[in-house]
Design a protein around this motif. Structure first.
Motif, PDB file in Angstrom:
ATOM      1  N   GLU A   1       0.581  -1.302  -0.263  1.00 25.80           N
ATOM      2  CA  GLU A   1      -0.126   0.452   0.116  1.00 25.80           C
ATOM      3  C   GLU A   1       0.743   0.990  -0.008  1.00 25.80           C
ATOM      4  O   GLU A   1       1.068   2.197  -0.587  1.00 25.80           O
ATOM      5  CB  GLU A   1      -0.428  -0.012   1.168  1.00 25.80           C
ATOM      6  N   LEU A   2       2.125   1.077   0.503  1.00 24.07           N
ATOM      7  CA  LEU A   2       2.520   2.174   0.657  1.00 24.07           C
ATOM      8  C   LEU A   2       3.945   2.445  -0.696  1.00 24.07           C
ATOM      9  O   LEU A   2       3.444   3.738  -0.880  1.00 24.07           O
ATOM     10  CB  LEU A   2       3.412   2.241   1.527  1.00 24.07           C
ATOM     11  N   GLU A   3       3.345   2.272  -1.276  1.00 22.11           N
ATOM     12  CA  GLU A   3       4.605   1.341  -2.134  1.00 22.11           C
ATOM     13  C   GLU A   3       3.735   1.728  -3.040  1.00 22.11           C
ATOM     14  O   GLU A   3       3.715   3.032  -4.250  1.00 22.11           O
ATOM     15  CB  GLU A   3       4.147   0.312  -2.811  1.00 22.11           C
ATOM     16  N   VAL A   4       2.213   1.785  -3.666  1.00 21.90           N
ATOM     17  CA  VAL A   4       1.455   2.099  -4.040  1.00 21.90           C
ATOM     18  C   VAL A   4       1.246   4.013  -4.133  1.00 21.90           C
ATOM     19  O   VAL A   4       0.584   4.937  -5.516  1.00 21.90           O
ATOM     20  CB  VAL A   4       0.206   1.756  -4.386  1.00 21.90           C
ATOM     21  N   LEU A   5       1.276   4.168  -2.779  1.00 16.70           N
ATOM     22  CA  LEU A   5       0.988   5.464  -2.182  1.00 16.70           C
ATOM     23  C   LEU A   5       1.864   6.279  -2.739  1.00 16.70           C
ATOM     24  O   LEU A   5       1.992   7.741  -3.460  1.00 16.70           O
ATOM     25  CB  LEU A   5       0.763   5.848  -0.861  1.00 16.70           C
ATOM     26  N   LYS A   6       3.132   5.584  -2.915  1.00 17.29           N
ATOM     27  CA  LYS A   6       4.731   6.506  -3.482  1.00 17.29           C
ATOM     28  C   LYS A   6       4.104   6.385  -5.318  1.00 17.29           C
ATOM     29  O   LYS A   6       4.468   7.524  -5.003  1.00 17.29           O
ATOM     30  CB  LYS A   6       5.388   6.216  -2.887  1.00 17.29           C
ATOM     31  N   GLU A   7       3.840   5.882  -6.037  1.00 16.19           N
ATOM     32  CA  GLU A   7       3.821   6.102  -6.896  1.00 16.19           C
ATOM     33  C   GLU A   7       2.778   7.218  -7.713  1.00 16.19           C
ATOM     34  O   GLU A   7       2.774   7.215  -8.340  1.00 16.19           O
ATOM     35  CB  GLU A   7       2.882   5.142  -7.281  1.00 16.19           C
ATOM     36  N   ILE A   8       1.468   6.977  -6.559  1.00 21.01           N
ATOM     37  CA  ILE A   8       0.749   8.333  -6.995  1.00 21.01           C
ATOM     38  C   ILE A   8       1.460   8.947  -7.015  1.00 21.01           C
ATOM     39  O   ILE A   8       0.393   9.848  -7.607  1.00 21.01           O
ATOM     40  CB  ILE A   8      -0.940   7.876  -6.055  1.00 21.01           C
ATOM     41  N   ARG A   9       1.334   9.263  -5.610  1.00 22.05           N
ATOM     42  CA  ARG A   9       2.961  10.955  -5.321  1.00 22.05           C
ATOM     43  C   ARG A   9       3.371  11.283  -6.543  1.00 22.05           C
ATOM     44  O   ARG A   9       3.490  12.053  -6.750  1.00 22.05           O
ATOM     45  CB  ARG A   9       3.322  10.932  -3.827  1.00 22.05           C
ATOM     46  N   ASP A  10       4.215  10.339  -7.069  1.00 27.04           N
ATOM     47  CA  ASP A  10       5.211  10.266  -7.716  1.00 27.04           C
ATOM     48  C   ASP A  10       4.656  10.821  -9.648  1.00 27.04           C
ATOM     49  O   ASP A  10       5.132  11.839 -10.305  1.00 27.04           O
ATOM     50  CB  ASP A  10       6.244   9.001  -7.652  1.00 27.04           C
ATOM     51  N   ALA A  11       3.505  10.376  -9.820  1.00 27.95           N
ATOM     52  CA  ALA A  11       2.651  10.173 -10.950  1.00 27.95           C
ATOM     53  C   ALA A  11       1.829  11.769 -10.980  1.00 27.95           C
ATOM     54  O   ALA A  11       2.174  12.839 -11.901  1.00 27.95           O
ATOM     55  CB  ALA A  11       1.253   9.217 -10.938  1.00 27.95           C
ATOM     56  N   LEU A  12       1.517  12.450  -9.350  1.00 27.24           N
ATOM     57  CA  LEU A  12       0.891  13.696  -9.684  1.00 27.24           C
ATOM     58  C   LEU A  12       1.742  14.526  -9.369  1.00 27.24           C
ATOM     59  O   LEU A  12       2.203  15.858  -9.818  1.00 27.24           O
ATOM     60  CB  LEU A  12       0.252  13.651  -8.461  1.00 27.24           C
TER      61      LEU A  12
END
Length: 156
Positions: free
Chosen positions: A134-145
């Motif tokens: 979940e943490l990895e997915v949130l980091k990816e979303i942050r990076d994409a934003l």
């Protein structure tokens, strides 16, 4: 003694009796007493006759004379007699009891507790993996934003 001390002593005694340890111990003593009868019957009915096939029918009759002529039994006996057959019978009873308790109670309980501990550890590791993913997915979303925001500001 004062009146106010008696209720606290009584309450303490009640709390002691109601603890699970005391009740478990009482149950263990009762079951142990009943189990002792079973083991004694096995020793007297199975072990003693097997030993008796090689000598006398009862282990209690095996003895050695240390001093003087050993004649008679009980209070009328003369000489110094060592009743090693009785000790051997008690030892066999103890070994049989210990084996049954170990193989029928201790070993299965240890295996059960080990399985429970393994399940608990498996659940904890699964939770850690889910939290990490979940943490990895949130980091990816942050990076994409951040990347989208950065590319939007570059345009005129």
């Amino acid at each position: 003694m004062s009146e106010k001390n008696e209720p606290s002593v009584w309450q303490g005694f009640k709390a002691f009796l109601m603890r699970g340890n005391v009740i478990d111990l009482a149950v263990a003593v009762v079951i142990g007493a009943a189990f002792t009868n079973i083991v004694n019957s096995v020793v007297k009915g199975v072990i003693n006759p097997l030993v008796g096939a090689f000598g006398t029918k009862s282990l209690d009759s095996y003895s050695s004379c240390l001093k003087g002529p050993c004649t008679g039994t009980g209070d009328a006996a003369t000489g110094v007699r060592i009743l090693w057959g009785s000790v051997l019978g008690a030892t066999l009873t103890f070994v049989i009891t210990a084996a049954v308790v170990y193989f029928m109670m201790v070993l299965p309980m240890a295996k059960y507790l080990a399985r429970q501990e393994a399940r608990r550890k498996a659940k904890e590791s699964t939770r850690e993996i889910v939290e990490v993913s979940e943490l990895e997915v949130l980091k990816e979303i942050r990076d994409a934003l951040v990347a989208q925001r950065g590319s939007g500001h570059d345009r005129p």
